[in-house]
Scaffold this active site. Structure first.
Site, mmCIF file in Angstrom:
data_model
loop_
_atom_site.group_PDB
_atom_site.id
_atom_site.type_symbol
_atom_site.label_atom_id
_atom_site.label_comp_id
_atom_site.label_asym_id
_atom_site.label_seq_id
_atom_site.Cartn_x
_atom_site.Cartn_y
_atom_site.Cartn_z
ATOM 1 N N HIS A 21 61.387 51.706 56.217
ATOM 2 C CA HIS A 21 62.137 50.547 56.724
ATOM 3 C C HIS A 21 63.520 50.975 57.234
ATOM 4 O O HIS A 21 63.902 50.633 58.371
ATOM 5 C CB HIS A 21 62.295 49.510 55.612
ATOM 6 C CG HIS A 21 63.049 48.292 56.023
ATOM 7 N ND1 HIS A 21 62.431 47.169 56.529
ATOM 8 C CD2 HIS A 21 64.382 48.007 56.033
ATOM 9 C CE1 HIS A 21 63.340 46.264 56.824
ATOM 10 N NE2 HIS A 21 64.547 46.753 56.527
ATOM 11 N N GLU A 22 64.246 51.713 56.414
ATOM 12 C CA GLU A 22 65.598 52.109 56.809
ATOM 13 C C GLU A 22 65.582 53.129 57.937
ATOM 14 O O GLU A 22 66.483 53.140 58.784
ATOM 15 C CB GLU A 22 66.354 52.670 55.598
ATOM 16 C CG GLU A 22 66.521 51.686 54.450
ATOM 17 C CD GLU A 22 67.209 50.391 54.877
ATOM 18 O OE1 GLU A 22 67.975 50.403 55.855
ATOM 19 O OE2 GLU A 22 66.958 49.360 54.223
ATOM 20 N N HIS A 25 65.620 51.346 61.224
ATOM 21 C CA HIS A 25 66.980 51.002 61.653
ATOM 22 C C HIS A 25 67.711 52.237 62.172
ATOM 23 O O HIS A 25 68.355 52.206 63.228
ATOM 24 C CB HIS A 25 67.781 50.421 60.472
ATOM 25 C CG HIS A 25 67.301 49.090 59.995
ATOM 26 N ND1 HIS A 25 67.083 48.029 60.845
ATOM 27 C CD2 HIS A 25 67.026 48.638 58.738
ATOM 28 C CE1 HIS A 25 66.688 46.981 60.137
ATOM 29 N NE2 HIS A 25 66.633 47.315 58.861
#
Length: 462
Positions: A21-22, A25
């Site tokens: 997920h990170e 980003h």
């Protein structure tokens, strides 16, 4: 040992999902020219730190591994003035489309991970129960549709359509029926038995959203069949022991009705407290006993059921169902297509379920927290790689959907700000953002409290 497996599986699952997920980003932020100051796995005190000499990003593993974050250069969060040469790399200086892409990249990465994981499971093959229907209880949807038990479902179609979709396993059948129930559709199941293939109409238009849960199929009368119902254990002093039932016995019929499913067997016993029932069993053991059948007469004892509050019949036997399984395997391209479709179906199901929980159409008991996730992580890990990968994919989808909810403090809340900015040409004011931030935090705290309560309720059964 089980606790250790659960903890390790939970840490691995959370670690993988947070990193993916990170990194979504992070990678899009770098692609858009934004400077990333820190990539942290976990919160709190740093345990491991490393600064990349090429990008200047600080990579951190922190003490509390229940999440993570990517900190980008931003004038609104800087403690000191940012040098002029670095201002073009600040997040807040980017066009709204770039900011939107950076924030959306995290949930999208979770969906892409789910597609890859499901594709890997489909490509390597997974062993699942065959789509054989056990003898349904009277007056259930399966019985009304005409199932007698022993039929193998091979296809499903809408009642008003000619084209059908193949059914390859019990799991496949469950997902197709789940989608039809959510859409309140009439479907037709095509199933084969010794006489050929027949159609069984099934009306799912009146299925309540509150009934669409783990017991959804059972309530409709659908249980995996075609296998063996085995006595796994007998309680001392119970009606089963008094009748001569022993561990290892195979239950063939109850009062002359063939039985291959624990749910239907237990339901029959519950309604016959104090009445003699006849069990035909096949006893294992030595060569002289093996394969021989015998009739045993047992009288279920009347007991109070704490769950329903009613008096029911019990014989004191532990049951295990051994159902035939099939290995389902697909080609690489078809695996990717099925992985994408399964991800879409589960994401849509999660959104609809969450919406119905908000409107009161579905129970808040469907929310789960870290305790339940850890429990299922351990169980899936013990079942093997395919089960664990499927579990990871499911949680990754849930994480992606949760982060896309339009709640301030979540990615979805920020995306909502950017949509407003794109439509009006003005950014949402800091004052409004602060107010909404507090409201969003209250929502998250409330959801977390409900999820934790549900975890504890499942754990201690209250």
């Amino acid at each position: 040992m089980n606790l250790l497996i659960e903890v390790l599986a939970f840490v691995v699952a959370i670690g993988v999902l947070v990193v993916v997920h990170e990194y979504g980003h992070y990678s899009v932020a770098r692609w858009c020219g934004v400077k990333v100051l820190r990539f942290s796995i976990g919160f709190g005190k740093p345990l491991v730190q490393w600064v990349s000499p090429r990008t200047g990003t600080e990579w951190t593993i922190a003490a509390l591994p229940l999440g993570g974050y990517v900190k980008m250069l931003d004038e609104r969060e800087a403690g000191a003035p940012i040098p002029a040469e670095e201002l073009p790399h600040a997040f807040n200086r980017q066009h709204v489309a770039k900011r939107f892409a950076i924030v959306a990249a995290g949930p999208i990465a979770n969906f892409l991970l789910a597609i890859v994981l499901f594709a890997a499971v489909f490509a390597t093959g997974v062993s699942e129960p065959s789509a054989i229907v056990a003898a349904p209880a009277p007056n259930t949807a399966a019985a009304i549709a005409g199932f007698d038990g022993g039929e193998t479902v091979v296809a499903v179609r809408n009642a008003d359509a000619a084209e059908s979709e193949p059914v390859r396993s019990w799991s496949d059948l469950r997902w197709k029926m789940l989608g039809a129930a959510f859409d309140h559709r009439r479907i037709v199941l095509s199933a084969k038995d010794s006489h050929g293939i027949s159609d069984f109409p099934l009306d799912l238009r009146d299925v309540s959203e509150k009934d669409v849960d783990d017991d959804f199929m059972s309530r409709l009368g659908f249980e995996p069949g075609g296998g063996k119902l085995i006595v796994a254990g007998v309680q001392p002093g119970s009606a089963a022991q008094q009748a001569g039932l022993v561990a290892g016995d195979r239950l063939i019929s109850i009062d002359g009705t063939p039985t291959d499913n624990a749910t239907a067997f237990i339901a029959y016993v519950k309604t016959h407290a104090g009445k003699s029932i006849t069990l035909q069993v096949e006893r294992g053991g030595d060569a002289q006993q093996a394969g021989k059948t015998r009739d045993l007469h047992v009288v279920p004892q009347l007991q109070h059921d704490d769950t329903s509050g009613q008096e029911i019949g019990r014989i004191g036997a532990e049951l295990a169902t051994q159902v035939p399984s099939i290995t389902v395997r697909y080609g690489p391209l078809e695996s990717l297509q099925l992985g994408a479709r399964r991800t879409w179906d589960l994401a849509a199901y999660s959104v609809r379920m969450f919406g119905r929980m908000i409107t009161g159409e579905a129970s808040l008991k469907n929310l789960s927290g870290p305790v339940t996730i850890a429990d299922y992580a351990g169980k899936s890990a013990r079942l093997g790689p395919s089960a664990f990968l499927s579990f990871l994919a499911l949680v990754s989808i849930s994480l992606g959907v949760l982060n896309l909810l339009p709640i301030p403090v979540l990615d979805g809340g920020h995306l909502l700000y950017y949509l407003v900015e794109a439509a009006t040409g003005k950014a949402v004011s800091d004052r409004w953002q602060l107010v909404l931030q507090r409201a969003g935090l209250a929502c998250i705290v409330a959801l977390s409290a409900i999820a934790l309560f549900n975890d504890l309720a499942r754990l201690i059964h209250f």
